[in-house]
Design a protein around this motif. Sequence first.
Motif, PDB file in Angstrom:
ATOM      1  N   GLU A 419      60.540  43.752  11.619  1.00  0.00           N
ATOM      2  CA  GLU A 419      61.407  44.732  12.281  1.00  0.00           C
ATOM      3  C   GLU A 419      61.167  44.782  13.791  1.00  0.00           C
ATOM      4  OE1 GLU A 419      60.712  48.417  10.305  1.00  0.00           O
ATOM      5  OE2 GLU A 419      61.672  47.784   8.438  1.00  0.00           O
ATOM      6  N   LEU A 420      61.248  43.578  14.395  1.00  0.00           N
ATOM      7  CA  LEU A 420      60.986  43.476  15.834  1.00  0.00           C
ATOM      8  C   LEU A 420      62.264  43.384  16.664  1.00  0.00           C
ATOM      9  CD1 LEU A 420      57.981  40.946  15.777  1.00  0.00           C
ATOM     10  CD2 LEU A 420      57.906  43.433  15.965  1.00  0.00           C
ATOM     11  N   VAL A 421      63.442  43.418  16.029  1.00  0.00           N
ATOM     12  CA  VAL A 421      64.693  43.385  16.802  1.00  0.00           C
ATOM     13  C   VAL A 421      64.858  44.719  17.523  1.00  0.00           C
ATOM     14  CG1 VAL A 421      67.195  43.106  16.689  1.00  0.00           C
ATOM     15  CG2 VAL A 421      65.714  41.823  15.116  1.00  0.00           C
ATOM     16  N   ASP A 422      65.134  44.653  18.831  1.00  0.00           N
ATOM     17  CA  ASP A 422      65.285  45.873  19.633  1.00  0.00           C
ATOM     18  C   ASP A 422      66.482  46.675  19.110  1.00  0.00           C
ATOM     19  OD1 ASP A 422      66.247  47.606  21.949  1.00  0.00           O
ATOM     20  OD2 ASP A 422      64.397  46.780  22.771  1.00  0.00           O
ATOM     21  N   GLU A 423      66.264  47.950  18.869  1.00  0.00           N
ATOM     22  CA  GLU A 423      67.316  48.793  18.278  1.00  0.00           C
ATOM     23  C   GLU A 423      68.456  49.065  19.244  1.00  0.00           C
ATOM     24  OE1 GLU A 423      65.169  52.207  17.108  1.00  0.00           O
ATOM     25  OE2 GLU A 423      64.090  51.190  15.479  1.00  0.00           O
ATOM     26  N   THR A 424      68.159  49.132  20.518  1.00  0.00           N
ATOM     27  CA  THR A 424      69.197  49.443  21.516  1.00  0.00           C
ATOM     28  C   THR A 424      69.954  48.207  21.955  1.00  0.00           C
ATOM     29  OG1 THR A 424      67.547  49.248  23.271  1.00  0.00           O
ATOM     30  CG2 THR A 424      67.933  51.449  22.360  1.00  0.00           C
ATOM     31  N   ASN A 425      69.299  47.088  21.986  1.00  0.00           N
ATOM     32  CA  ASN A 425      69.936  45.830  22.405  1.00  0.00           C
ATOM     33  C   ASN A 425      69.436  44.705  21.490  1.00  0.00           C
ATOM     34  OD1 ASN A 425      71.026  43.598  23.612  1.00  0.00           O
ATOM     35  ND2 ASN A 425      70.410  44.162  25.698  1.00  0.00           N
ATOM     36  N   LYS A 426      70.285  44.276  20.565  1.00  0.00           N
ATOM     37  CA  LYS A 426      69.860  43.299  19.573  1.00  0.00           C
ATOM     38  C   LYS A 426      69.686  41.896  20.136  1.00  0.00           C
ATOM     39  CE  LYS A 426      71.675  45.758  15.587  1.00  0.00           C
ATOM     40  NZ  LYS A 426      72.509  45.680  14.370  1.00  0.00           N
ATOM     41  N   ASN A 427      69.978  41.703  21.419  1.00  0.00           N
ATOM     42  CA  ASN A 427      69.725  40.404  22.050  1.00  0.00           C
ATOM     43  C   ASN A 427      68.243  40.240  22.426  1.00  0.00           C
ATOM     44  OD1 ASN A 427      72.394  39.533  21.951  1.00  0.00           O
ATOM     45  ND2 ASN A 427      72.908  40.642  23.841  1.00  0.00           N
ATOM     46  N   PHE A 428      67.495  41.327  22.308  1.00  0.00           N
ATOM     47  CA  PHE A 428      66.078  41.296  22.669  1.00  0.00           C
ATOM     48  C   PHE A 428      65.202  41.487  21.427  1.00  0.00           C
ATOM     49  CE2 PHE A 428      68.016  42.108  26.728  1.00  0.00           C
ATOM     50  CZ  PHE A 428      67.161  41.472  27.643  1.00  0.00           C
ATOM     51  N   VAL A 429      63.982  40.942  21.540  1.00  0.00           N
ATOM     52  CA  VAL A 429      62.985  41.059  20.470  1.00  0.00           C
ATOM     53  C   VAL A 429      61.751  41.726  21.047  1.00  0.00           C
ATOM     54  CG1 VAL A 429      61.468  39.786  18.901  1.00  0.00           C
ATOM     55  CG2 VAL A 429      63.821  38.999  19.282  1.00  0.00           C
ATOM     56  N   LYS A 430      61.244  42.720  20.326  1.00  0.00           N
ATOM     57  CA  LYS A 430      60.022  43.396  20.774  1.00  0.00           C
ATOM     58  C   LYS A 430      58.818  42.473  20.557  1.00  0.00           C
ATOM     59  CE  LYS A 430      60.990  46.916  18.123  1.00  0.00           C
ATOM     60  NZ  LYS A 430      60.889  48.222  17.405  1.00  0.00           N
ATOM     61  N   VAL A 431      57.920  42.439  21.529  1.00  0.00           N
ATOM     62  CA  VAL A 431      56.737  41.575  21.466  1.00  0.00           C
ATOM     63  C   VAL A 431      55.593  42.359  20.848  1.00  0.00           C
ATOM     64  CG1 VAL A 431      55.079  40.215  22.789  1.00  0.00           C
ATOM     65  CG2 VAL A 431      57.497  40.263  23.478  1.00  0.00           C
ATOM     66  N   ASN A 432      55.190  41.944  19.618  1.00  0.00           N
ATOM     67  CA  ASN A 432      54.030  42.590  18.999  1.00  0.00           C
ATOM     68  C   ASN A 432      52.749  41.845  19.372  1.00  0.00           C
ATOM     69  OD1 ASN A 432      54.151  40.281  17.493  1.00  0.00           O
ATOM     70  ND2 ASN A 432      54.379  41.283  15.506  1.00  0.00           N
ATOM     71  N   ALA A 433      51.642  42.214  18.769  1.00  0.00           N
ATOM     72  CA  ALA A 433      50.346  41.633  19.155  1.00  0.00           C
ATOM     73  C   ALA A 433      50.303  40.137  18.896  1.00  0.00           C
ATOM     74  CB  ALA A 433      49.223  42.344  18.390  1.00  0.00           C
ATOM     75  N   ILE A 434      50.866  39.681  17.755  1.00  0.00           N
ATOM     76  CA  ILE A 434      50.827  38.247  17.423  1.00  0.00           C
ATOM     77  C   ILE A 434      51.705  37.444  18.377  1.00  0.00           C
ATOM     78  CG2 ILE A 434      51.483  36.556  15.666  1.00  0.00           C
ATOM     79  CD1 ILE A 434      50.510  38.472  13.547  1.00  0.00           C
ATOM     80  N   LEU A 435      52.923  37.929  18.622  1.00  0.00           N
ATOM     81  CA  LEU A 435      53.797  37.235  19.580  1.00  0.00           C
ATOM     82  C   LEU A 435      53.177  37.218  20.965  1.00  0.00           C
ATOM     83  CD1 LEU A 435      57.342  38.535  18.541  1.00  0.00           C
ATOM     84  CD2 LEU A 435      56.348  36.284  18.114  1.00  0.00           C
ATOM     85  N   CYS A 436      52.505  38.296  21.329  1.00  0.00           N
ATOM     86  CA  CYS A 436      51.856  38.381  22.636  1.00  0.00           C
ATOM     87  C   CYS A 436      50.771  37.313  22.771  1.00  0.00           C
ATOM     88  CB  CYS A 436      51.267  39.777  22.822  1.00  0.00           C
ATOM     89  SG  CYS A 436      50.414  40.002  24.402  1.00  0.00           S
ATOM     90  N   ASP A 437      49.924  37.181  21.750  1.00  0.00           N
ATOM     91  CA  ASP A 437      48.833  36.193  21.808  1.00  0.00           C
ATOM     92  C   ASP A 437      49.348  34.765  21.759  1.00  0.00           C
ATOM     93  OD1 ASP A 437      46.974  38.211  21.936  1.00  0.00           O
ATOM     94  OD2 ASP A 437      46.577  38.237  19.774  1.00  0.00           O
TER      95      ASP A 437
END
Length: 580
Positions: A419-437
């Motif tokens: 559930e990392l798709v940005d709720e306000t703009n679905k063209n963006f993905v939220k960066v969690n700890a794993i994606l960050c590393d």
Amino acid sequence: RRKLRSEVAAAFPTLSTEQLAELVPNKEELNVIKIHSHKGEAITVYMNHRNPILFEVEKVLYPTVYTLWVYPDLLPAFATWPPVLQKLAGGADLMLPGVVVPPSGLPQVQRGTLCAVTLLGNRAPVAVGVATMSTEEMLAAGMKGKGFAVLHTHLDHLWEYGDKSSPPTLAPLETTCAAEEGAGDEEGLQGKEPGSSCCPEPQQHVDIRDLSLKDRDTCAELGKEELPENRAAGAAEDGSTEEQQEAEDSRTPQEQMDALFNQCFFHALKCKVKKSDLPLLTSTFLGSHMVSCCPAGKQLDIKKSSYKKFSKFLQCMQHQRILQVKELSKGVESIVDVDWKHPDIKAFAVPEGFSSASAAQDSKSEDREQVYHAPEIIPLYGVSTKMIPLFQESGHRKGSVLSSSEVRNIIINYVKSNELVDETNKNFVKVNAILCDCLLDKSEQDEISHLKWDELLSRCLERLQPLHQVTFSGQEPVVRKGNIEPIDISIAQRSSNKKVTIIKNLELYGLDPQCVANTLQQKVQASATISPAPGAKDRVQVQIQGNQIHHLAKMLLEEYQLPRKNIQGLEKAPKLGRKK
């Protein structure tokens, strides 16, 4: 070690206690190695004094030739003619027409009995095999058909694990010699000197061509009163055309395909390939030369042979010192040398119907370009250590090979499942700890909290290990590390301000550098040479006089249908302008 000794004693009861202790010593070093045959069978090999002494297949022990040279009477032995050894070492089984029947008779064996194979005049075994029929069945069949399934020979891969020594010269037993001499006296043939026999002197190797007609008749193998010397090798294997035909009929489809590959191989080397053709791509040799030597109504299919892969077949021929194969570039093998003086090549007779037809065909096809099919090149990606956390949810580990579409699907599923798709703009993905590393540099980790979909995917591909898959026509795909190197075209200046065009990396795309050089030379009427490529091990480059990039581009892009992205240096072509 104690268990092994008891198993050896049970398998070979003729060994005395002293011989058993010598074969499997108590204190000396005994090594065990695991290998796999070309059929995929697991084999356990026992080594002593750096030589393999025993091998075990499916819990059955067999002696090696090194052991049989020390204990030559360990197994019942059947003799054959010296030229047959090369065929056995090449993977063939022993056919009954090639077995020498002594006057004293064949050893009494049952079907499935482990036997040794010796050469005429020398008691030292050169092969180990299993009898496919009993002695009575062999004689009842008229000594025709397959007699022994050969497991191991002198000159094979197992023999190469040892010190690669040659068989000792062991004189035949006196009783055998006396029996043969007596039989010879009873026949009363002319030209027989007193005291001569089938058996050679103890320190003498016997060559089949040195045997007199008297000796050949005494050994009762050929079944003819006279035999021309130039047919000795052929008679050693088949005895007569009729026997050969019946032996062929009794062979399995796999054995027939092996024989067809051998026939086309020697035919191609004898009639098709010239020294100037070397180095020659193995794929070109098979597709253009061997296939053209295949008899009408038959088709070469390596999968139906015992070799399964053409590279295995060529390795076998290389072990027989007929030719030499090298990997001039990674994953692409070429024939670099052929011994045209090898007895097997010289003795090969071109089948009837090929002599005139193939000669006429050769004269037409020599000047014709080889049919070339551009390889299919697919970029792939390997999971690196840093990217493991991102891919382990989908069941992938380090080194897993993926296509770009597979990577894309894995990333999309990961984002949606977490559930990392940005709720306000679905063209963006939220960066969690794993994606960050996995995807962000240290300097970016505090600044970037969202990524666009395309940037997310591009960053992911950049951090995976680059691979590529190359598939040549008629061959299995080959996966290599890194991105494929492009065909490199450069212009160099030589003395007197002369320019030359240099082409590298042709082998990576399945192109024969010698063939390209010959074609270019004919097109532009300029001198072309092949030389080792500097800085690239076992790779060659083509050098042709003048700036020939226009002709080269037309040949590579239009005739060979290679993608422009895989060719580097086309921009160096001379500018075309009107001459004043």
